[in-house]
Scaffold this motif. Sequence first.
Motif, PDB file in Angstrom:
ATOM      1  N   LEU A  94       8.161  99.298   0.492  1.00 48.93           N
ATOM      2  CA  LEU A  94       7.853  98.003   1.096  1.00 48.93           C
ATOM      3  C   LEU A  94       8.560  97.823   2.439  1.00 48.93           C
ATOM      4  O   LEU A  94       8.135  97.007   3.263  1.00 48.93           O
ATOM      5  CB  LEU A  94       8.242  96.876   0.143  1.00 48.93           C
ATOM      6  CG  LEU A  94       7.282  96.609  -1.017  1.00 48.93           C
ATOM      7  CD1 LEU A  94       7.821  95.488  -1.899  1.00 48.93           C
ATOM      8  CD2 LEU A  94       5.894  96.237  -0.498  1.00 48.93           C
ATOM      9  N   THR A  95       9.629  98.581   2.655  1.00 49.86           N
ATOM     10  CA  THR A  95      10.301  98.515   3.955  1.00 49.86           C
ATOM     11  C   THR A  95       9.353  98.936   5.075  1.00 49.86           C
ATOM     12  O   THR A  95       9.379  98.365   6.175  1.00 49.86           O
ATOM     13  CB  THR A  95      11.545  99.420   3.956  1.00 49.86           C
ATOM     14  OG1 THR A  95      12.418  99.019   2.904  1.00 49.86           O
ATOM     15  CG2 THR A  95      12.290  99.323   5.284  1.00 49.86           C
ATOM     16  N   TYR A  96       8.489  99.916   4.793  1.00 49.40           N
ATOM     17  CA  TYR A  96       7.524 100.353   5.803  1.00 49.40           C
ATOM     18  C   TYR A  96       6.476  99.279   6.057  1.00 49.40           C
ATOM     19  O   TYR A  96       6.012  99.110   7.190  1.00 49.40           O
ATOM     20  CB  TYR A  96       6.867 101.656   5.363  1.00 49.40           C
ATOM     21  CG  TYR A  96       7.833 102.812   5.262  1.00 49.40           C
ATOM     22  CD1 TYR A  96       8.266 103.483   6.399  1.00 49.40           C
ATOM     23  CD2 TYR A  96       8.339 103.214   4.031  1.00 49.40           C
ATOM     24  CE1 TYR A  96       9.161 104.539   6.321  1.00 49.40           C
ATOM     25  CE2 TYR A  96       9.242 104.263   3.935  1.00 49.40           C
ATOM     26  CZ  TYR A  96       9.646 104.921   5.074  1.00 49.40           C
ATOM     27  OH  TYR A  96      10.548 105.954   4.986  1.00 49.40           O
ATOM     28  N   VAL A  97       6.099  98.541   5.002  1.00 54.00           N
ATOM     29  CA  VAL A  97       5.167  97.430   5.189  1.00 54.00           C
ATOM     30  C   VAL A  97       5.811  96.351   6.048  1.00 54.00           C
ATOM     31  O   VAL A  97       5.173  95.773   6.939  1.00 54.00           O
ATOM     32  CB  VAL A  97       4.732  96.858   3.829  1.00 54.00           C
ATOM     33  CG1 VAL A  97       3.737  95.713   4.021  1.00 54.00           C
ATOM     34  CG2 VAL A  97       4.119  97.943   2.953  1.00 54.00           C
ATOM     35  N   LEU A  98       7.094  96.074   5.788  1.00 54.27           N
ATOM     36  CA  LEU A  98       7.824  95.102   6.608  1.00 54.27           C
ATOM     37  C   LEU A  98       7.892  95.569   8.055  1.00 54.27           C
ATOM     38  O   LEU A  98       7.705  94.773   8.991  1.00 54.27           O
ATOM     39  CB  LEU A  98       9.226  94.895   6.039  1.00 54.27           C
ATOM     40  CG  LEU A  98      10.170  94.002   6.859  1.00 54.27           C
ATOM     41  CD1 LEU A  98       9.591  92.607   7.028  1.00 54.27           C
ATOM     42  CD2 LEU A  98      11.545  93.941   6.194  1.00 54.27           C
ATOM     43  N   CYS A  99       8.161  96.854   8.264  1.00 52.50           N
ATOM     44  CA  CYS A  99       8.198  97.393   9.639  1.00 52.50           C
ATOM     45  C   CYS A  99       6.858  97.229  10.326  1.00 52.50           C
ATOM     46  O   CYS A  99       6.790  96.911  11.528  1.00 52.50           O
ATOM     47  CB  CYS A  99       8.608  98.866   9.610  1.00 52.50           C
ATOM     48  SG  CYS A  99      10.337  99.160   9.221  1.00 52.50           S
ATOM     49  N   ALA A 100       5.764  97.437   9.574  1.00 53.81           N
ATOM     50  CA  ALA A 100       4.437  97.268  10.158  1.00 53.81           C
ATOM     51  C   ALA A 100       4.198  95.814  10.548  1.00 53.81           C
ATOM     52  O   ALA A 100       3.635  95.533  11.616  1.00 53.81           O
ATOM     53  CB  ALA A 100       3.378  97.734   9.156  1.00 53.81           C
ATOM     54  N   ALA A 101       4.643  94.872   9.706  1.00 51.38           N
ATOM     55  CA  ALA A 101       4.478  93.452  10.016  1.00 51.38           C
ATOM     56  C   ALA A 101       5.287  93.067  11.250  1.00 51.38           C
ATOM     57  O   ALA A 101       4.801  92.350  12.139  1.00 51.38           O
ATOM     58  CB  ALA A 101       4.889  92.606   8.819  1.00 51.38           C
ATOM     59  N   VAL A 102       6.527  93.552  11.310  1.00 53.09           N
ATOM     60  CA  VAL A 102       7.367  93.264  12.488  1.00 53.09           C
ATOM     61  C   VAL A 102       6.769  93.925  13.725  1.00 53.09           C
ATOM     62  O   VAL A 102       6.749  93.335  14.819  1.00 53.09           O
ATOM     63  CB  VAL A 102       8.803  93.743  12.241  1.00 53.09           C
ATOM     64  CG1 VAL A 102       9.643  93.635  13.517  1.00 53.09           C
ATOM     65  CG2 VAL A 102       9.449  92.932  11.124  1.00 53.09           C
ATOM     66  N   GLY A 103       6.257  95.152  13.574  1.00 57.63           N
ATOM     67  CA  GLY A 103       5.625  95.832  14.708  1.00 57.63           C
ATOM     68  C   GLY A 103       4.426  95.076  15.225  1.00 57.63           C
ATOM     69  O   GLY A 103       4.213  94.972  16.446  1.00 57.63           O
ATOM     70  N   TRP A 104       3.612  94.557  14.308  1.00 59.60           N
ATOM     71  CA  TRP A 104       2.459  93.755  14.733  1.00 59.60           C
ATOM     72  C   TRP A 104       2.919  92.516  15.495  1.00 59.60           C
ATOM     73  O   TRP A 104       2.322  92.144  16.514  1.00 59.60           O
ATOM     74  CB  TRP A 104       1.622  93.354  13.516  1.00 59.60           C
ATOM     75  CG  TRP A 104       0.371  92.600  13.863  1.00 59.60           C
ATOM     76  CD1 TRP A 104      -0.405  92.757  14.975  1.00 59.60           C
ATOM     77  CD2 TRP A 104      -0.246  91.546  13.121  1.00 59.60           C
ATOM     78  NE1 TRP A 104      -1.471  91.891  14.964  1.00 59.60           N
ATOM     79  CE2 TRP A 104      -1.392  91.137  13.829  1.00 59.60           C
ATOM     80  CE3 TRP A 104       0.061  90.939  11.900  1.00 59.60           C
ATOM     81  CZ2 TRP A 104      -2.236  90.125  13.371  1.00 59.60           C
ATOM     82  CZ3 TRP A 104      -0.788  89.933  11.447  1.00 59.60           C
ATOM     83  CH2 TRP A 104      -1.914  89.535  12.168  1.00 59.60           C
TER      84      TRP A 104
END
Length: 340
Positions: A94-104
């Motif tokens: 889920l950390t990668y999902v969080l990174c994707a959200a922050v990246g967006w």
Amino acid sequence: MGPVPKVTRADAAQFVRNPLAFIAERWTPTERTVRRAALSSLVMTVVIVVTGGAVRLTGSGLGCPTWPKCTDESLTATSEMGFHGVVEFGNRMLTYVLCAAVGWAIIAARAQKPWRRSLTRYGWAQFWLVMGNAVLGGIVVLVGLNPYTVAAHFLLSTALIAVATAMWQRTREGDAQPRPLVGKAVAQLVWVLTSVTVLLIAVGTVVTGAGPHAGDSSDVPRMNVGAVGLDWEGVTKLHAVLAWVVVTLAFALWFVLKAVDAPRGPLARTRDLFLILLAQGVVGYVQYFTDLPEVLVATHMLGSCLVWIGTLRVLLSLRERPTATAELPTQVDDSRLSPV
């Protein structure tokens, strides 16, 4: 559909040098898209905090006994690791999902026209907090769920929520100088409320660190003073007292705002916070008198995040930032111009 534009070697080189600028030149998101991107990073931050709590409550904290790999031989969880390995590894993913959200959120803020540098900085601040918390999470595993590192892990997540909330709020404002909506005395009361809320959250981590949910089925040490364990009952009662102080301050703030006929924004945010605090208090007392069932503890963790967000929204509602407008040149009356 129109023809797909060809990507030249110069375009590729530009993308490699500065991908954000490359995207910004070719895409302009709407204000609604930027707001949604900022909100997604905030929501995902809360989700990963709650799922991290689920890892501890299910005793899966050492489901992956090492870091950054799940085991010394495998990057992912193996079938031999069972349920706990799946839970712990799933939370890591889920950390990668969080990174994707922050990246967006970062990309949307950078591509917005005109470019609001402050929004981009909030996005990057979230990114570095996520990276720091990922490393700290690895340290938590490597030191066998030491309760002090677990507490630091949660507090850093609280800081991440604060930055994500501030970015989301700024997407709904302009970039002009902030104008206060309430008097200095009211603002000071809100700062006291915010400070006590921070103390409440910090003491909550001590309750967790001294409490029975250690995060693993093995003998995980709890917080102590020297060689003596902390009085969990006493720390819990202190946490409850601080909670009542926060509730009292929130009610006093709402009463003062009504008395001074404050704008609707601060009044509504204070009302929302007060209702969240009441719900959180009910959950807290029920979990205490029912021997801390895991579902209620997880709900209480979610409530902690919502209380913090609600407090920050009250603080940020005390001022407004109108959209800054550039001064337009004075128009010239064409009738007064002499013919050439």
